[in-house]
Design a protein around this motif. Structure first.
Motif, mmCIF file in Angstrom:
data_model
loop_
_atom_site.group_PDB
_atom_site.id
_atom_site.type_symbol
_atom_site.label_atom_id
_atom_site.label_comp_id
_atom_site.label_asym_id
_atom_site.label_seq_id
_atom_site.Cartn_x
_atom_site.Cartn_y
_atom_site.Cartn_z
ATOM 1 N N ASP A 25 0.946 -1.144 -0.227
ATOM 2 C CA ASP A 25 0.017 0.014 0.180
ATOM 3 C C ASP A 25 1.087 1.152 -0.104
ATOM 4 O O ASP A 25 2.217 1.335 0.552
ATOM 5 N N ASP A 27 -0.435 3.977 1.488
ATOM 6 C CA ASP A 27 -0.779 4.493 2.965
ATOM 7 C C ASP A 27 -0.426 3.630 3.920
ATOM 8 O O ASP A 27 -0.547 2.322 3.816
ATOM 9 N N SER A 28 -0.231 4.161 5.185
ATOM 10 C CA SER A 28 -0.003 3.470 6.386
ATOM 11 C C SER A 28 -0.460 4.498 7.623
ATOM 12 O O SER A 28 -0.100 5.693 7.294
ATOM 13 N N GLU A 29 -1.021 3.948 8.468
ATOM 14 C CA GLU A 29 -1.566 4.890 9.738
ATOM 15 C C GLU A 29 -2.362 6.036 9.008
ATOM 16 O O GLU A 29 -2.421 7.044 9.693
ATOM 17 N N GLY A 30 -3.126 5.562 8.127
ATOM 18 C CA GLY A 30 -4.104 6.574 7.561
ATOM 19 C C GLY A 30 -3.593 7.910 6.715
ATOM 20 O O GLY A 30 -4.127 8.921 6.442
ATOM 21 N N GLU A 31 -2.104 7.815 6.618
ATOM 22 C CA GLU A 31 -1.624 8.884 5.681
ATOM 23 C C GLU A 31 -0.953 8.171 4.350
ATOM 24 O O GLU A 31 -0.316 7.277 4.675
ATOM 25 N N GLU A 32 -1.200 8.620 3.611
ATOM 26 C CA GLU A 32 -0.437 8.588 2.245
ATOM 27 C C GLU A 32 1.056 8.775 2.206
ATOM 28 O O GLU A 32 1.457 9.750 2.704
ATOM 29 N N ARG A 34 3.095 8.067 4.292
ATOM 30 C CA ARG A 34 3.980 8.031 5.616
ATOM 31 C C ARG A 34 5.172 6.932 5.781
ATOM 32 O O ARG A 34 6.175 7.274 6.655
ATOM 33 N N PRO A 113 3.084 -0.379 5.672
ATOM 34 C CA PRO A 113 1.937 -0.803 4.961
ATOM 35 C C PRO A 113 1.429 -2.017 4.800
ATOM 36 O O PRO A 113 2.060 -3.084 4.885
#
Length: 391
Positions: A25, A27-32, A34, A113
């Motif tokens: 992904d 994204d990770s922790e809700g941020e693209e 991160r 991710p």
């Protein structure tokens, strides 16, 4: 870059069974992004006095290049950056190597991710082909072993009663394969043959190609469809011939049939591939950017494949010397065979190792160079073959 890409593939994207996962992904922790980006302060804290050279090399700034953070990307040759920072190239390269280790260890502590652990036949076939080609070009045994693991996985898990399946996840193989799956896996097997010269891989690729023609070819239309003739009926049977982010099933199928027709001297494969190219000639000319992969196949069909047959004992020093010359040369439209006439590869028929010494034969469009056993003479022939311009 190729070596680092393969290291990443082995480390993060290879299943225990040898299949290649699909994706990570963004994204990770809700941020693209991160997981992937860095601030200037992070690099200063992690790298200390080396951070100036590293930031210059990767274009790191306080404002960043992605939403206030930095995506690391090489801005200039290491020699230029070394001169700008007042250190030797050797010291600069050592700093960058150490920095990569440090940054990777720090990044590994972040929330990773999600990974899509589907193993898709077509994507694996394409990756296998690239990996095997890299193993041959670099004469790299680790890459070769990784390619063989994947090839054996595909043959063991993704073929059911001879048919190529689409997807494998959590030990379960499912969904009947599409045209691109058949063609990509078979092309990967041909690439594995080129690093092993084990004829079994050509036999496997040929079996897949023959079933592909039976299931996806429409004789009346003279074209391949993307779904098999016994697949679930849709409103219309899909057929996308354009190459986008991925090559189309049609262009992969043509690529496969052209290569196999040279290796096996199969006239029917040559006929079908030629007919597809003829029927698509007008859109190829008008919209070339939509047919990137198919244009490569058209080049082979128009100007002829460069056929290289190395006759002799595959384990001999003389054979390996000729094999290395081929590996060191970029030869467009290459079709490569090696071994003895009895291996069942038609391209080797009538090609002997003179005096028991490995001998190379280079041919194009039914015109052959003089058979050679000297690596330097073979290199000269390959250079000449690479300079031939389209008619």
């Amino acid at each position: 870059v190729t070596e680092e890409t393969v290291q990443w593939l082995r480390r993060e994207m290879t299943s225990p069974e040898g299949g290649f996962y699909s994706s990570l992904d963004a994204d990770s922790e809700g941020e693209e992004g991160r997981f992937y980006v860095w601030s200037e302060r992070e690099l200063d804290e992690l790298l200390g006095s080396d951070s100036r050279a590293v930031k210059t090399y990767y274009g790191v700034t306080g404002s960043g290049n992605f939403e206030g953070e930095n995506i690391l990307h090489v801005r200039a040759q290491s020699a230029m950056v070394a001169a700008r920072t007042g250190i030797t190239v050797e010291l600069f390269d050592a700093i960058i190597a150490d920095a990569k280790t440090t940054l990777y260890a720090a990044r590994a502590k972040r929330a990773w991710p999600a990974r899509d652990e589907k193993v898709l036949a077509s994507w694996n076939g394409l990756m296998l082909r690239g990996l095997a080609t890299a193993a041959r070009a670099f004469q790299n045994d680790d890459m070769k072993l990784l390619a063989l693991r994947n090839a054996n996985f595909l043959h063991r898990e993704m073929l059911v009663d001879g048919r190529v399946m689409r997807s494998h996840i959590s030990g379960r193989t499912r969904i009947a394969g599409f045209l691109e799956d058949y063609a990509a896996v078979a092309l990967g097997f041909i690439a594995v043959y080129e690093i092993t010269f084990d004829p079994e891989w050509i036999h496997r690729a040929t079996s897949i190609a023959q079933l592909m023609m039976e299931l996806f070819w429409d004789e009346q239309l003279g074209a391949f469809f993307d779904t098999a003739k016994d697949a679930q009926a849709l409103i219309t049977r899909p057929r996308d011939v354009t190459d986008n982010a991925m090559p189309s099933g049609t262009s992969l199928a043509v690529d496969l049939l052209l290569s196999l027709s040279e290796l096996t001297q199969d006239a029917d494969m040559r006929r079908r591939s030629g007919f597809v190219l003829e029927t698509l000639a007008t859109p190829l000319i008008r919209y070339p950017s939509a047919f990137g992969h198919l244009l490569g196949a058209a080049d082979m069909a128009t100007n002829g494949a460069v056929e290289i047959a190395i006759a002799g004992d595959r384990g001999s020093d003389a054979f390996r010397a000729l094999e290395r010359v081929v590996a060191d040369s970029y030869v467009p439209s290459l079709v490569l065979a090696g071994g003895h006439e009895g291996d069942g590869i038609a391209l080797l028929n009538g090609r002997d190792a003179y005096g028991g010494i490995a001998t190379a034969y280079v041919c194009r469009s039914y015109a052959c160079e003089e058979p050679v056993a000297d690596p330097a003479a073979l290199a000269a022939q390959l250079e000449k073959a690479g300079r031939i311009q389209p008619q």
